[in-house]
Design a protein around this motif. Structure first.
Motif, PDB file in Angstrom:
ATOM      1  N   GLY A  22       0.775  -1.229   0.000  1.00 36.70           N
ATOM      2  CA  GLY A  22       0.000   0.000   0.000  1.00 36.70           C
ATOM      3  C   GLY A  22       0.809   1.282   0.000  1.00 36.70           C
ATOM      4  O   GLY A  22       2.045   1.285  -0.070  1.00 36.70           O
ATOM      5  N   TYR A  23       0.073   2.399   0.097  1.00 39.51           N
ATOM      6  CA  TYR A  23       0.660   3.734   0.142  1.00 39.51           C
ATOM      7  C   TYR A  23       0.414   4.351   1.517  1.00 39.51           C
ATOM      8  O   TYR A  23      -0.305   3.788   2.354  1.00 39.51           O
ATOM      9  N   THR A  24       0.966   5.523   1.734  1.00 41.07           N
ATOM     10  CA  THR A  24       0.703   6.228   2.988  1.00 41.07           C
ATOM     11  C   THR A  24      -0.742   6.699   3.053  1.00 41.07           C
ATOM     12  O   THR A  24      -1.275   6.912   4.132  1.00 41.07           O
ATOM     13  N   ASN A  25      -1.360   6.848   1.889  1.00 42.19           N
ATOM     14  CA  ASN A  25      -2.760   7.289   1.816  1.00 42.19           C
ATOM     15  C   ASN A  25      -3.661   6.060   1.621  1.00 42.19           C
ATOM     16  O   ASN A  25      -3.546   5.341   0.630  1.00 42.19           O
ATOM     17  N   GLU A  26      -4.559   5.820   2.588  1.00 40.80           N
ATOM     18  CA  GLU A  26      -5.409   4.634   2.539  1.00 40.80           C
ATOM     19  C   GLU A  26      -6.366   4.648   1.350  1.00 40.80           C
ATOM     20  O   GLU A  26      -6.646   3.616   0.742  1.00 40.80           O
TER      21      GLU A  26
END
Length: 509
Positions: free
Chosen positions: A325-329
């Motif tokens: 994933g990314y830091t932004n859900e």
């Protein structure tokens, strides 16, 4: 020092965000804020860029400078000298596991704002040891690496794989076509890491006296297009090309170990259960994979173009198949496709269009964000660019869609790097007619001396799309593909206004 810094910090449990050193202004502030750091280590020559965006940074991270000339910030290199080089006692070290996060590596931002991908220690180790094996790295090997150290290929794969195999890495700060072969020979390199456009640049340079005097045994990389592959390998006497497909955050990895020109890899039938990747039909109008009457995605037959997706495992111990994933859900959720073939299953969306042939080889077609529709058909920009660059005298091509009043979809436009005075437009038009279907042939042509690229040699198309084909706003030579006259004609103000006013529809059909 770049790699030594992040290796050291991650070894004691810290997480390091590898910032693009070409960024400035809002884009730099955006990427820093994605990682929410407590500390920033900045090279002395880049301090002004960070100082300029400091008011826009969230959390007020402490800024450390590496190098002299900026007394208002503490120097990290001086601070380190206060400490010994001995290994810290076990009791003083934070316990680090293979599943802990090691890095944030940013997406290129070619199809939107950059996202910070989470990269675990397991992923770093997998990349390094996997490619150490694929390249059969030995202690005698030297890797020539001129790719950016802030990307996964140049900063982790090229360096980690060779170090894990006991070899050495020669790092050049920036790619130079003029110095490439001199460096390779002088440093006695046996491997080099490439990105496809790097090979294209080398192929278009004048002959170099040392271009075949090297000991290179393999080039490893991605994005080497079919129109460059054979010519590059033959001219520069490269024994083996190891082309692969992967993404920093993705779970679809393909490797072309057989060296089949143009293919990004193959999944043998006996390994299909270990690498459950597939292609599904893509609906360009909906901007999502096509669903059938039951609401399920539709697998592509051999030869059909579709989006590559990879199944997400329930068992998270499978490092290669999981999506961290990314830091932004919200951004993370946007990459997951659910209820694909059966209720409850989930797959990772690569955002890349590919096709698979009858023998199981996969071929990259285009990024979904780059594909556009014209005359009711999908146009893959990479395939059009490949056909264009097959014409003698054209060094580079960037293909994109532009709007024409009174028409549906977007018309194809190509900006090429070539000598306008020597370009035979009639022969070029015939060349395209032999290689591209009618809907894929560029309606507009722009000729210039160079093209802006990212640090990984991807064309930056946003400015080109914004400028369009208005001769009043563009100083470069512009041409219109006039179907009635069967020729590329010079696009002047009068012709532009006729097209804008819908008076030239027959010339577009």
């Amino acid at each position: 020092e770049y790699m030594a810094i992040w290796l050291g910090i991650t070894r004691v449990g810290g997480v390091v965000a590898l910032l693009n050193t070409n960024l400035a202004g809002p884009a730099l502030a955006h990427c820093i804020n994605l990682a929410a750091p407590r500390h920033l280590i900045v090279a002395a020559e880049l301090v002004e860029r960070v100082t300029a965006v400091r008011p826009d940074l969230a959390g007020a991270p402490k800024i450390w400078v590496h190098g002299a000339g900026h007394d208002h910030y503490p120097r990290i290199d001086d601070e380190i000298e206060r400490y010994g080089g001995d290994t810290r006692p076990e009791a003083e070290r934070r316990a680090v596991t293979i599943d802990d996060r090691a890095l944030y590596i940013y997406t290129s931002g070619t199809t939107g704002r950059s996202k910070a991908a989470k990269v675990s220690h397991a992923r770093v180790m997998q990349w390094s040891h996997w490619f150490a094996g694929l390249m059969d790295v030995r202690s005698s090997d030297r890797m020539y690496n001129c790719l950016p150290m802030f990307h996964s290929v140049g900063g982790v794969l090229a360096t980690g794989a060779v170090l894990a195999g006991g070899g050495s890495v020669v790092i050049r700060e920036k790619f130079s076509a003029r110095q490439f072969w001199s460096d390779v020979v002088d440093w006695d390199c046996t491997l080099f890491q490439y990105i496809g456009e790097l090979c294209r640049y080398l192929l278009h340079t004048e002959p170099h006296p040392q271009e075949t005097d090297h000991r290179i045994r393999m080039g490893c990389g991605n994005g080497l297009r079919p129109d460059v592959w054979n010519a590059f390998q033959e001219r520069f006497a490269i024994p083996h090309i190891l082309e692969f497909y992967a993404a920093t955050e993705g779970n679809v990895s393909l490797v072309n170990v057989e060296g089949k020109p143009g293919a990004v890899g193959r999944i043998p039938p006996f390994l299909a259960h270990r690498f459950p990747a597939t292609l599904v039909k893509y609906d360009a109008d909906a901007g999502a994979p096509l669903r059938d009457a039951r609401g399920r995605c539709v697998r592509c037959a051999p030869g059909e173009v579709g989006e590559a997706i990879g199944q997400l495992p329930e068992d998270q111990s499978n490092v290669g198949r999981r999506f961290e994933g990314y830091t932004n859900e919200e951004a993370s959720e946007g990459k997951i496709l659910r209820d694909v073939f059966e209720p409850g299953d989930s797959w990772f969306r690569t955002g890349d269009l590919m096709r698979r042939d009858e023998d199981g080889y996969f071929y990259f077609v285009d990024r979904i964000g780059d594909t556009f529709r014209w005359k009711g058909e999908n146009v893959a920009t990479s395939e059009v660019a490949e056909a264009i660059c097959g014409f003698h005298g054209i060094k580079e091509a960037s293909v994109y869609g532009v709007a024409i009043p009174g028409t549906d979809g977007r018309a194809g436009m190509a900006t090429i790097v070539a000598d306008d005075r020597r370009l035979d437009l009639a022969a070029f038009r015939a060349h395209l007619a032999d290689r591209l279907p009618d809907h894929a042939r560029p309606v507009f042509l722009r000729v210039r001396d160079d093209l802006a690229v990212t640090a990984t040699f991807k064309h930056t198309k946003s400015a080109l799309v914004r400028e369009g084909y208005d001769p009043a706003a563009i100083g470069d030579a512009l041409y219109f593909n006039d179907r009635e006259r069967e020729a590329f004609v010079r696009l002047d103000k009068a012709l532009y206004e006729r097209i804008q006013n819908g008076q030239f529809q027959r010339g577009l059909r």
